[in-house]
Design an enzyme around this catalytic site. Sequence first.
Site, PDB file in Angstrom:
ATOM      1  N   HIS A   1     -49.819  31.592 -22.459  1.00 47.73           N
ATOM      2  CA  HIS A   1     -48.408  31.257 -22.650  1.00 47.73           C
ATOM      3  C   HIS A   1     -47.490  32.444 -22.384  1.00 47.73           C
ATOM      4  O   HIS A   1     -46.290  32.273 -22.197  1.00 47.73           O
ATOM      5  CB  HIS A   1     -48.157  30.675 -24.050  1.00 47.73           C
TER       6      HIS A   1
ATOM      7  N   ASP B   1     -55.729  29.199 -24.376  1.00 45.33           N
ATOM      8  CA  ASP B   1     -54.553  30.060 -24.239  1.00 45.33           C
ATOM      9  C   ASP B   1     -54.943  31.482 -23.833  1.00 45.33           C
ATOM     10  O   ASP B   1     -54.463  32.467 -24.403  1.00 45.33           O
ATOM     11  CB  ASP B   1     -53.743  30.076 -25.540  1.00 45.33           C
TER      12      ASP B   1
ATOM     13  N   SER C   1     -48.172  38.438 -28.890  1.00 46.34           N
ATOM     14  CA  SER C   1     -49.075  37.477 -28.252  1.00 46.34           C
ATOM     15  C   SER C   1     -49.828  38.115 -27.088  1.00 46.34           C
ATOM     16  O   SER C   1     -49.232  38.738 -26.210  1.00 46.34           O
ATOM     17  CB  SER C   1     -48.285  36.278 -27.723  1.00 46.34           C
TER      18      SER C   1
END
Length: 497
Positions: free
Chosen positions: A119, A149, A223
Site C-alpha cells: 500500500h 500487503d 508502514s
Amino acid sequence: MAGIASRKVTGRWVALVVAASIGLGAAASVPAEARGPESVADLASELIDAVVNISTSQTVTGADAAPTPRLPDGSPFQDFFDEFFDKKGGDSPARPRRVQSLGSGFVIDAAGIIVTNNHVIEGADEITANFNDGSKLKATVIGRDEKTDIAVLKVEPTKPLVAMKFGDSDVLRVGDWVMAIGNPFGLGGTVTIGIVSARNRDINSGPYDNFIQTDAAINRGNSGGPLFNMDGEVVGINTAIISPTGGSIGIGFAIPSKTALNVINQLREFGETRRGWLGVRIQDVTDEIAEGLSMATPAGALVAGVTEDGPAEAAGIEPGDVIVEFDGRKIGAMHELPRMVADQPIGKEVDVLVLRKGKEQHIKVVLGRLEESEAAAAAAAPGDEPSGDEAPEPPKPMVGPLGLSLSDLSPTLRDQYGIKEGVEGVVVTGVEDGSMAAEKRVQEGDVIVAISQEPVRAPGDVEARIAALKKEGRKSALLLLANKDGVLRFVGVKIAD
C-alpha cells in the site's frame, strides 16, 4: 517496614535508608530480561542505515480549484465574483496533478533489494528510496502481493548497501522486547521500542492475517518498516495501527517474518506469488455446529463446498467434512487453514485429516495453484422476486423447533425464487421473526439440502430428522443450506423445546 516499627527506630533518615536498601535488594532479584534493555543505542546504530524512507509520487485527476462561490440572488457583487473566478479558473475541468506520499522500507540484499508494504507504493509513478546518509536512489517494483500487503523493490547502488537478515518470528513470545525503525510523519529515521503484545492477530485485513501486535510506537509513515528483535533480526514488517486519532495509541501490527519470507522469495524469483490451492470453501465451526457434529469442542475448518475439478474434489473431500489437521499441523480455527495451504508448494501431496460423520479419515491431496474466482464467494444472495402469472404454492405450516415455513421444491417455487437446476432439497418459504433460524440469517428462498449430514427432500423429512435429533438428546441441528445459485453453507440452529 514492620521490622522497622518493632525496633522503634527513631531517626527518619535511618528508616529511609533501610527502606531504600529493601527496594534495591528486590530490584536486584528481578531478571534482567524483565527489567528491559538498558539501552538500544548500539543496536539502533547498527541497523538504521539499512532502513530507508520510501517516497512516491503519482499523477491523479482532480479539480485544482474550488467551485465558484454562489451569492444570494440579486447580489450586486455577483458580476464581480463571476469575472474574478472565470480568470482564476473556477469550475474548470479536472486537471492532472501530482500527489506524493511517504512510507518506510528496509534493505534485505546488499545488491539493492528492498522490502516495503504494497500500500506504500501502490499506484505510484515514481518511487524513491531515501537512505540514512542522505543519498537517494530510484526504485522499480520487482513484485507485489495485495493479500499480504508486501512489495519488493530494486535499486541500483554504486556500492554495496547495509542489509538486514530475518529472524524467526515463530519463537517470539508475548512480552519479548522489539524495536521499530521507520519514517513516521515524514520525520526520517525514528527508533521506538516496546514489547510483543500478542501474536496471531486476525484484523480482517486479508485472508492470511496472523499479525504480531506490539506497543512499540508505530505511526503513519512507519508502514513497510522493520520490526526487530533484540538480536537485530527482522521479525516483522510494520503494516497497520488501530487509532482513533491517526497517531500511535500502542496498538500496532506487523506481518511476521515467517509469513513474509515465503512471499518475498516468490516475488523475487517469479515477480508474483505462487500459492498452494486446496479448492474448498470453508467456514467457522461454531458451538452450535460443533454440537450438531457431535464434536467435543469447536475446532478446525468446516468444508461448506468444494470447487469443481479442484484438488479437494479429486481427493474425495466432501461438504460437511471438518478439516482438523493439514500436513500434520492441527487447525485450531478456520482462518489458520488458508495460510497453511498457501505456504505449501504447488504439486505437493499433503495429508489432510478430516472428521466425517464423527469418524476421522486421512485423505491425500495434491495441491494445485491458487485461482481467483468469484465462485468461491461465501455470501448467499437473496431469492428473486416472484415472477410469472401462476400463483405461488401456499407454504406449509411452521416447523415449530426451527421456526420455518417449508415446501417441496416444485417447478413453480424453483421459478419463483430463481433456484438453479441441480439444487435439490426443501425450500424455505418463510422465516418466523425472532426464531433461531432468523438469528442465523436463514432466509426465504434458501434450500435445506441436509440436516446433520442426512439429506432431506420433503418437509416431512425435516420434521422427522429434527424429532430424531431431539430423541438422541441433541440440542442443535446442523443445516446444510444452498442459495439460489447452489452455493452451500452450514448453519447450526438450536432446537427449541
